[in-house]
Design a protein around this motif. Structure first.
Motif, PDB file in Angstrom:
ATOM      1  N   UNK A  53     -85.211 -27.193  15.895  1.00 17.79           N
ATOM      2  CA  UNK A  53     -84.361 -26.018  15.856  1.00 17.79           C
ATOM      3  C   UNK A  53     -83.779 -25.815  17.246  1.00 17.79           C
ATOM      4  N   UNK A  54     -82.452 -25.787  17.314  1.00 21.22           N
ATOM      5  CA  UNK A  54     -81.739 -25.605  18.574  1.00 21.22           C
ATOM      6  C   UNK A  54     -80.813 -24.414  18.415  1.00 21.22           C
ATOM      7  N   UNK A  55     -81.026 -23.390  19.240  1.00 22.92           N
ATOM      8  CA  UNK A  55     -80.209 -22.173  19.192  1.00 22.92           C
ATOM      9  C   UNK A  55     -80.098 -21.628  17.767  1.00 22.92           C
ATOM     10  N   UNK A  56     -81.206 -21.642  17.038  1.00 21.25           N
ATOM     11  CA  UNK A  56     -81.242 -21.087  15.698  1.00 21.25           C
ATOM     12  C   UNK A  56     -80.704 -21.983  14.594  1.00 21.25           C
ATOM     13  N   UNK A  57     -80.219 -23.177  14.951  1.00 22.60           N
ATOM     14  CA  UNK A  57     -79.696 -24.092  13.936  1.00 22.60           C
ATOM     15  C   UNK A  57     -80.669 -25.258  13.756  1.00 22.60           C
ATOM     16  N   UNK A  58     -80.878 -25.642  12.520  1.00 17.69           N
ATOM     17  CA  UNK A  58     -81.806 -26.717  12.210  1.00 17.69           C
ATOM     18  C   UNK A  58     -81.107 -28.068  12.323  1.00 17.69           C
ATOM     19  N   UNK A  59     -81.788 -29.014  12.977  1.00 14.75           N
ATOM     20  CA  UNK A  59     -81.340 -30.405  13.041  1.00 14.75           C
ATOM     21  C   UNK A  59     -82.352 -31.190  12.217  1.00 14.75           C
ATOM     22  N   UNK A  60     -81.887 -31.914  11.198  1.00 12.12           N
ATOM     23  CA  UNK A  60     -82.846 -32.583  10.314  1.00 12.12           C
ATOM     24  C   UNK A  60     -83.590 -33.706  11.042  1.00 12.12           C
ATOM     25  N   UNK A  61     -84.761 -34.004  10.535  1.00  9.04           N
ATOM     26  CA  UNK A  61     -85.660 -34.971  11.180  1.00  9.04           C
ATOM     27  C   UNK A  61     -85.052 -36.367  11.262  1.00  9.04           C
ATOM     28  N   UNK A  62     -84.291 -36.763  10.257  1.00  4.72           N
ATOM     29  CA  UNK A  62     -83.669 -38.090  10.280  1.00  4.72           C
ATOM     30  C   UNK A  62     -82.702 -38.224  11.455  1.00  4.72           C
ATOM     31  N   UNK A  63     -81.934 -37.177  11.720  1.00  3.48           N
ATOM     32  CA  UNK A  63     -81.001 -37.194  12.851  1.00  3.48           C
ATOM     33  C   UNK A  63     -81.760 -37.254  14.163  1.00  3.48           C
ATOM     34  N   UNK A  64     -82.826 -36.479  14.287  1.00  5.10           N
ATOM     35  CA  UNK A  64     -83.629 -36.466  15.517  1.00  5.10           C
ATOM     36  C   UNK A  64     -84.230 -37.850  15.763  1.00  5.10           C
ATOM     37  N   UNK A  65     -84.812 -38.456  14.727  1.00  7.28           N
ATOM     38  CA  UNK A  65     -85.422 -39.783  14.875  1.00  7.28           C
ATOM     39  C   UNK A  65     -84.374 -40.849  15.192  1.00  7.28           C
ATOM     40  N   UNK A  66     -83.255 -40.823  14.478  1.00  5.28           N
ATOM     41  CA  UNK A  66     -82.210 -41.819  14.730  1.00  5.28           C
ATOM     42  C   UNK A  66     -81.703 -41.712  16.153  1.00  5.28           C
ATOM     43  N   UNK A  67     -81.451 -40.481  16.603  1.00  4.94           N
ATOM     44  CA  UNK A  67     -80.898 -40.289  17.937  1.00  4.94           C
ATOM     45  C   UNK A  67     -81.912 -40.657  19.015  1.00  4.94           C
ATOM     46  N   UNK A  68     -83.180 -40.361  18.798  1.00  4.10           N
ATOM     47  CA  UNK A  68     -84.232 -40.759  19.747  1.00  4.10           C
ATOM     48  C   UNK A  68     -84.274 -42.277  19.868  1.00  4.10           C
ATOM     49  N   UNK A  69     -84.257 -42.968  18.751  1.00  7.71           N
ATOM     50  CA  UNK A  69     -84.260 -44.432  18.773  1.00  7.71           C
ATOM     51  C   UNK A  69     -82.996 -44.986  19.426  1.00  7.71           C
ATOM     52  N   UNK A  70     -81.859 -44.340  19.175  1.00 10.28           N
ATOM     53  CA  UNK A  70     -80.596 -44.765  19.799  1.00 10.28           C
ATOM     54  C   UNK A  70     -80.702 -44.669  21.322  1.00 10.28           C
ATOM     55  N   UNK A  71     -81.254 -43.579  21.820  1.00  8.81           N
ATOM     56  CA  UNK A  71     -81.422 -43.411  23.267  1.00  8.81           C
ATOM     57  C   UNK A  71     -82.334 -44.497  23.824  1.00  8.81           C
ATOM     58  N   UNK A  72     -83.439 -44.755  23.152  1.00  8.12           N
ATOM     59  CA  UNK A  72     -84.413 -45.725  23.656  1.00  8.12           C
ATOM     60  C   UNK A  72     -83.932 -47.166  23.575  1.00  8.12           C
ATOM     61  N   UNK A  73     -82.874 -47.443  22.807  1.00  9.13           N
ATOM     62  CA  UNK A  73     -82.309 -48.791  22.725  1.00  9.13           C
ATOM     63  C   UNK A  73     -81.304 -49.080  23.837  1.00  9.13           C
ATOM     64  N   UNK A  74     -80.954 -48.086  24.626  1.00 11.46           N
ATOM     65  CA  UNK A  74     -79.937 -48.265  25.658  1.00 11.46           C
ATOM     66  C   UNK A  74     -80.419 -49.224  26.744  1.00 11.46           C
ATOM     67  N   UNK A  75     -79.585 -50.175  27.091  1.00  5.44           N
ATOM     68  CA  UNK A  75     -79.906 -51.150  28.137  1.00  5.44           C
ATOM     69  C   UNK A  75     -79.279 -50.752  29.471  1.00  5.44           C
ATOM     70  N   UNK A  76     -78.190 -49.987  29.412  1.00  2.00           N
ATOM     71  CA  UNK A  76     -77.463 -49.553  30.612  1.00  2.00           C
ATOM     72  C   UNK A  76     -77.746 -48.076  30.875  1.00  2.00           C
TER      73      UNK A  76
END
Length: 76
Positions: free
Chosen positions: A3-26
């Motif tokens: 929950x960010x500023x009262x809005x819900x972010x679904x778990x799939x988006x959170x997991x996908x985005x976390x994995x996207x960040x961790x895949x960054x090479x640069x």
């Protein structure tokens, strides 16, 4: 789910985005990830706060670090 500023972010988006960040090479900036979050259907009004909260959690977990104005994945 996150929950960010009262809005819900679904778990799939959170997991996908976390994995996207961790895949960054640069190094990357908050702005680059904010733009990507908006592309992935995170509302524009909360995208920066969403990215900052993810970065904070990943930094505390020792998975990313901040150096010279950029974020880096540890061990990449």
């Amino acid at each position: 789910m996150m929950i960010v500023k009262g809005q819900k972010i679904n778990q799939e988006t959170v997991e996908w985005f976390t994995n996207y960040i961790l895949r960054q090479k640069e190094p990357f900036t908050v702005h680059e990830m904010k733009v990507k979050a908006i592309e992935e259907d995170v509302p524009r009004a909360i995208a920066r706060r969403f990215v900052e909260r993810l970065f904070q959690k990943l930094r505390k977990a020792g998975k990313i670090r901040f150096a010279a104005g950029y974020w880096l994945v540890v061990g990449a």
